[in-house]
Enzyme design. Structure first.
Site, PDB file in Angstrom:
ATOM      1  N   SER A 143      14.450  -3.193  39.574  1.00 64.79           N
ATOM      2  CA  SER A 143      14.967  -2.801  38.211  1.00 64.79           C
ATOM      3  C   SER A 143      14.013  -1.400  37.993  1.00 64.79           C
ATOM      4  O   SER A 143      13.188  -1.170  38.445  1.00 64.79           O
ATOM      5  CB  SER A 143      14.863  -3.695  37.155  1.00 64.79           C
ATOM      6  OG  SER A 143      15.156  -3.071  35.968  1.00 64.79           O
ATOM      7  N   TYR A 156      10.173 -10.144  32.165  1.00 65.16           N
ATOM      8  CA  TYR A 156      11.210  -9.432  33.173  1.00 65.16           C
ATOM      9  C   TYR A 156      10.388  -8.171  33.817  1.00 65.16           C
ATOM     10  O   TYR A 156      10.542  -8.177  35.010  1.00 65.16           O
ATOM     11  CB  TYR A 156      12.381  -9.010  32.388  1.00 65.16           C
ATOM     12  CG  TYR A 156      13.645  -8.550  33.130  1.00 65.16           C
ATOM     13  CD1 TYR A 156      14.525  -9.228  34.023  1.00 65.16           C
ATOM     14  CD2 TYR A 156      13.836  -6.892  33.202  1.00 65.16           C
ATOM     15  CE1 TYR A 156      15.387  -8.658  34.602  1.00 65.16           C
ATOM     16  CE2 TYR A 156      14.720  -6.526  34.087  1.00 65.16           C
ATOM     17  CZ  TYR A 156      15.527  -7.358  34.760  1.00 65.16           C
ATOM     18  OH  TYR A 156      16.702  -6.860  35.334  1.00 65.16           O
TER      19      TYR A 156
HETATM   20  N1  LIG Z   1      22.715  -5.162  34.931  1.00 69.89           N
HETATM   21  C1  LIG Z   1      21.979  -4.107  34.938  1.00 69.89           C
HETATM   22  O1  LIG Z   1      21.618  -3.443  33.924  1.00 69.89           O
HETATM   23  C2  LIG Z   1      20.376  -4.438  35.595  1.00 69.89           C
HETATM   24  C3  LIG Z   1      19.672  -3.507  35.868  1.00 69.89           C
HETATM   25  C4  LIG Z   1      18.459  -3.611  36.781  1.00 69.89           C
HETATM   26  C5  LIG Z   1      18.264  -4.808  37.419  1.00 69.89           C
HETATM   27  N2  LIG Z   1      19.259  -5.701  37.430  1.00 69.89           N
HETATM   28  C6  LIG Z   1      19.198  -6.539  38.474  1.00 69.89           C
HETATM   29  O2  LIG Z   1      20.409  -7.010  38.905  1.00 69.89           O
HETATM   30  C7  LIG Z   1      20.441  -8.282  39.547  1.00 69.89           C
HETATM   31  C8  LIG Z   1      21.736  -8.753  39.204  1.00 69.89           C
HETATM   32  O3  LIG Z   1      22.169  -8.938  37.924  1.00 69.89           O
HETATM   33  P1  LIG Z   1      23.421  -8.404  37.301  1.00 69.89           P
HETATM   34  O4  LIG Z   1      23.096  -7.454  36.265  1.00 69.89           O
HETATM   35  O5  LIG Z   1      24.440  -8.439  38.164  1.00 69.89           O
HETATM   36  O6  LIG Z   1      23.711  -9.935  36.291  1.00 69.89           O
HETATM   37  P2  LIG Z   1      24.519 -10.959  36.088  1.00 69.89           P
HETATM   38  O7  LIG Z   1      23.994 -11.844  35.123  1.00 69.89           O
HETATM   39  O8  LIG Z   1      25.882 -10.346  35.899  1.00 69.89           O
HETATM   40  O9  LIG Z   1      24.675 -11.787  37.579  1.00 69.89           O
HETATM   41  C9  LIG Z   1      23.247 -12.476  37.946  1.00 69.89           C
HETATM   42  C10 LIG Z   1      23.741 -13.755  38.873  1.00 69.89           C
HETATM   43  O10 LIG Z   1      22.503 -14.303  39.241  1.00 69.89           O
HETATM   44  C11 LIG Z   1      22.865 -15.695  39.060  1.00 69.89           C
HETATM   45  N3  LIG Z   1      21.645 -16.408  38.877  1.00 69.89           N
HETATM   46  C12 LIG Z   1      20.781 -16.658  37.731  1.00 69.89           C
HETATM   47  N4  LIG Z   1      19.657 -17.470  38.022  1.00 69.89           N
HETATM   48  C13 LIG Z   1      20.001 -17.926  39.434  1.00 69.89           C
HETATM   49  C14 LIG Z   1      19.332 -18.905  40.228  1.00 69.89           C
HETATM   50  N5  LIG Z   1      18.106 -19.671  39.685  1.00 69.89           N
HETATM   51  N6  LIG Z   1      19.681 -19.072  41.479  1.00 69.89           N
HETATM   52  C15 LIG Z   1      20.911 -18.294  41.633  1.00 69.89           C
HETATM   53  N7  LIG Z   1      21.502 -17.637  41.242  1.00 69.89           N
HETATM   54  C16 LIG Z   1      21.328 -17.357  39.693  1.00 69.89           C
HETATM   55  C17 LIG Z   1      23.690 -15.834  37.954  1.00 69.89           C
HETATM   56  O11 LIG Z   1      24.345 -17.168  37.956  1.00 69.89           O
HETATM   57  C18 LIG Z   1      24.388 -14.533  38.204  1.00 69.89           C
HETATM   58  O12 LIG Z   1      25.732 -14.960  38.632  1.00 69.89           O
HETATM   59  C19 LIG Z   1      19.522  -8.993  38.795  1.00 69.89           C
HETATM   60  O13 LIG Z   1      18.329  -9.433  39.548  1.00 69.89           O
HETATM   61  C20 LIG Z   1      18.903  -8.179  37.809  1.00 69.89           C
HETATM   62  O14 LIG Z   1      17.768  -8.415  37.188  1.00 69.89           O
HETATM   63  C21 LIG Z   1      20.350  -5.474  36.661  1.00 69.89           C
END
Ligand SMILES: NC(=O)c1ccc[n+]([C@@H]2O[C@H](COP(=O)([O-])OP(=O)(O)OC[C@H]3O[C@@H](n4cnc5c(N)ncnc54)[C@H](O)[C@@H]3O)[C@@H](O)[C@H]2O)c1
Length: 275
Positions: A143, A156
């Site tokens: 991230s 986080y």
């Molecule tokens: N959305 C943002 O702004 C952003 C920014 C930087 C990094 N990220 C990272 O991107 C990745 C995806 O996040 P997103 O934004 O798509 O969020 P999201 O919440 O839409 O999707 C995350 C998915 O991970 C799954 N998950 C959570 N815990 C889990 C577990 N223990 N085992 C298996 N699956 C699990 C959830 O059920 C969900 O489907 C994450 O690692 C997040 O930290 C997101």
């Protein structure tokens, strides 16, 4: 659309929502063979519905908790037996919570590390023998919070800094074995991550869930589809570091120039970062 992943065996965690789902749909469109997983069955079923040719036997859907070490070991074997050695593993599953370090319990801290950091390590370890055989790629989602610290996100940020350190180290170790490691640093991406976040009683900077969601919606300037396209382009080029979004590029640049003074500068440059 480029189809760099046509016929490639790609494993994607967190495929039931957001960035993971967008990657899954993009990869399916490119003709990849897919092992898609999530802990959330409803989300995973929705991804299955959204992938047009999910009925074909080149895509498998599995419930998988990346905090479960034994399940991951078994999963890597099952994927190998059913699809063959993986070419790429995209470790996307993740979650966050809002709360100061003072207020956060150690259990809450550990729960974030268990998914965001240990999940990535467990998956990378379990699939590494396959990736060495295919001279494939590991794509681990960190991230911008793996580049800067941010109040209310100590767990986080710690987990995402740890993922970056892990990525940058194994990228060097695995170079001679032909395995590419891509460290991905998205800025704000419009997904469910903020809505899924747990809030401690007095989360720093947000008096309420409504305020958090409003702030996130303003800050999340990249769509999941665009994020997936950027990540896949970077992975196809076997890049070591991929920044997703202009916000991520600004944050990374300011942090490098002002490693101690970036918090104040970023509040001026990116109004959405302000409380
Ligand atoms: N959305 C943002 O702004 C952003 C920014 C930087 C990094 N990220 C990272 O991107 C990745 C995806 O996040 P997103 O934004 O798509 O969020 P999201 O919440 O839409 O999707 C995350 C998915 O991970 C799954 N998950 C959570 N815990 C889990 C577990 N223990 N085992 C298996 N699956 C699990 C959830 O059920 C969900 O489907 C994450 O690692 C997040 O930290 C997101």
């Amino acid at each position: 659309m480029a189809d760099n992943f046509s016929g490639k065996r790609c494993v994607v965690t967190g495929a039931g929502s957001g960035i993971g789902r967008a990657l899954a749909i993009d990869l399916a469109g490119q003709g990849a063979m897919l092992a898609l997983s999530d802990i959330d069955e409803t989300g995973l079923r929705e991804t299955e519905r959204l992938i047009d040719d999910a009925s074909t036997n080149r895509i498998r859907f599995d419930l998988l908790n990346v905090a479960d070490a034994d399940a991951i070991k078994a999963y890597a074997e099952t994927v190998q037996e059913s699809l063959g050695d993986a070419d790429y593993v995209f470790n996307v599953a993740g979650l966050t919570r809002l709360g100061s370090f003072e207020e956060s319990s150690l259990e809450a801290f550990e729960a974030i590390m268990d998914v965001n950091f240990w999940g990535v390590v467990r998956m990378s370890k379990a699939f590494l023998p396959q990736l060495i055989r295919t001279r494939g790629g590991i794509v681990n989602i960190s991230s911008v919070f793996g580049v800067i610290g941010f109040p209310g996100q100590s767990h986080y940020c710690a987990s995402k800094f740890a993922v970056r350190g892990f990525n940058e180290t194994i990228a060097q170790e695995l170079e001679d074995k032909g395995v590419a490691v891509t460290s991905v640093h998205p800025g704000g991406v419009k997904t469910n991550i903020a809505r899924n976040a747990k809030l401690d009683a007095h989360p720093v900077g947000f008096q309420s869930r409504e305020k958090l969601e409003k702030k996130f919606d303003k800050a999340a300037i990249t769509s999941p589809e665009k994020a997936a396209a950027i990540i896949l382009a970077g992975a196809a080029k076997r890049k070591r570091r991929v920044l997703v979004g202009s916000d991520a590029r600004i944050i990374s640049f300011v942090q490098r120039l002002f490693p101690a003074r970036y918090p104040g500068l970023l509040r001026l440059l990116l109004p959405s970062v302000k409380d």
